[in-house]
Write a protein that holds these residues in place. Structure first.
Motif, short mmCIF file in Angstrom:
data_model
loop_
_atom_site.label_atom_id
_atom_site.label_comp_id
_atom_site.label_asym_id
_atom_site.label_seq_id
_atom_site.Cartn_x
_atom_site.Cartn_y
_atom_site.Cartn_z
N ALA A 126 0.58 -1.35 0.29
CA ALA A 126 0.07 -0.09 -0.13
C ALA A 126 1.15 1.15 -0.40
O ALA A 126 1.57 1.11 0.58
N SER A 127 0.22 2.36 -0.86
CA SER A 127 1.04 3.77 -0.38
C SER A 127 0.91 3.66 1.25
O SER A 127 0.60 3.66 2.02
N SER A 169 3.48 7.34 7.13
CA SER A 169 2.50 5.95 6.83
C SER A 169 1.74 6.58 5.94
O SER A 169 1.72 7.49 5.03
N ARG A 170 0.93 5.13 5.31
CA ARG A 170 -0.27 5.80 4.55
C ARG A 170 -1.25 7.33 5.41
O ARG A 170 -1.83 7.41 3.84
#
Length: 328
Positions: free
Chosen positions: A135-136, A218-219
């Motif tokens: 995930a991004s 983090s995202r």
């Protein structure tokens, strides 16, 4: 030297040892040691001496302060090197009765067996990290994060807490601020590492805007956690189809820091350099309080262990050392 003069000098020492501590720090700065942690701990010692009316740099004074700090901070002891060094400096400057903290205060070292990364594992890891299924924003920052650990020997926590203003892409330097033992250091970066960081920074800014608390996020835009780093490392390792030992020591992100140390040992030995003369540079680059801490890493070098007998019989120093090309 007056208290006012000391304050103007930026140290604010007030005890009977104020002139000596200020002179000692001036000497260290002349030698190129500007670490804030040294000043911070000596301020604590100075405050202790002021509050306890200590006027003699003897065993009771030094060990009294050390015991008080240990009661507050627990088993971590690398900061003791600062007060030990002050005692040696005082003796060298005519105070023969100055006390040098005994080695009995050093923490015992337990045998360690870190995971030794192979070159094929490293190549496969970074090839996979460049296209990791995650995930991004780990899609684009995985390579940059682990590059700093692999190419600069950073600790995991140092890399996690790195702030954008501490990464100087134009000057190709990086500041590690208030790390282990409250020490800070500035590291030179190669052109390749700078390009990797610049690409990561450019993509992160495009997704999250120009402002963020940490370089790696983090995202949700927050500082990444240690658990997240362990998870992304395991994911990349698995996606790269790299095997894990069925038992014993397992590969972790910290293995990159180990590899940085012993790879320099191996390279310098192959180049025929006086590795002992280079060891203080490696210790400083890695943020160690003294070269003793660096031995924890260099003893893992396969080439070092193989060549140990040859070095000693050749009359050279027993402990070889490391470097980072000409950037140390």
């Amino acid at each position: 030297m007056s208290t006012k003069a000391l304050a103007a000098n930026g140290h604010d020492f007030t005890s009977a040892f104020a002139p000596h501590l200020a002179a000692y720090l001036a000497f260290k700065e002349q030698m190129g040691f500007y670490g804030a942690s040294r000043v911070w701990y000596l301020r604590q010692f100075d405050a202790y001496c002021t509050s306890h009316d200590r006027t003699v740099f003897d065993r009771d004074t030094v060990e009294g302060w050390v015991s008080e700090r240990l009661a507050r901070t627990g088993p971590y002891r690398s900061w003791m090197s600062y007060i030990r060094d002050v005692g040696r400096w005082l003796q060298a400057h005519g105070q023969c009765d100055a006390y040098v903290l005994s080695d009995r205060w050093k923490a015992q070292r337990l045998p360690t067996h870190p995971y030794l990364l192979g070159e094929a594992e490293i190549e496969a890891f970074f090839a996979t990290a460049a296209a990791v299924r995650a995930a991004s924003p780990w899609r684009w920052q995985s390579v940059a994060f682990f590059t700093l650990m692999h190419c600069c020997g950073l600790r995991t926590g140092e890399t996690r807490r790195l702030r954008p203003e501490h990464v100087h892409l134009r000057d190709r330097t990086l500041d590690v601020v208030d790390s282990k033992g409250n020490r800070s250091r500035r590291l030179p970066l190669t052109a390749d590492v700078t390009r990797v960081l610049a690409k990561c920074d450019r993509i992160t800014r495009a997704h999250f805007g120009p402002s963020r608390a940490t370089f790696f996020i983090s995202r949700t835009g927050n500082e990444v956690t240690g658990a997240t780093i362990d998870e992304i490392f395991r994911r990349i390792w698995h996606q790269a189809a790299l095997s894990r030992p069925s038992g014993g020591v397992q590969p972790t992100p910290y293995a990159f820091r180990h590899h940085f140390a012993y790879a320099n040992v191996d390279r310098w030995m192959a180049q025929g350099k006086d590795v002992m003369a280079m060891l203080p540079y490696l210790a400083r680059y890695m943020g160690h309080a003294s070269i003793e801490s660096t031995f924890y890493y260099i003893h893992t070098s396969p080439e070092f262990l193989h060549a140990y007998d040859g070095l000693t019989t050749a009359g050279q120093s027993l402990l070889p050392e490391v470097g980072f090309d000409d950037q140390a």
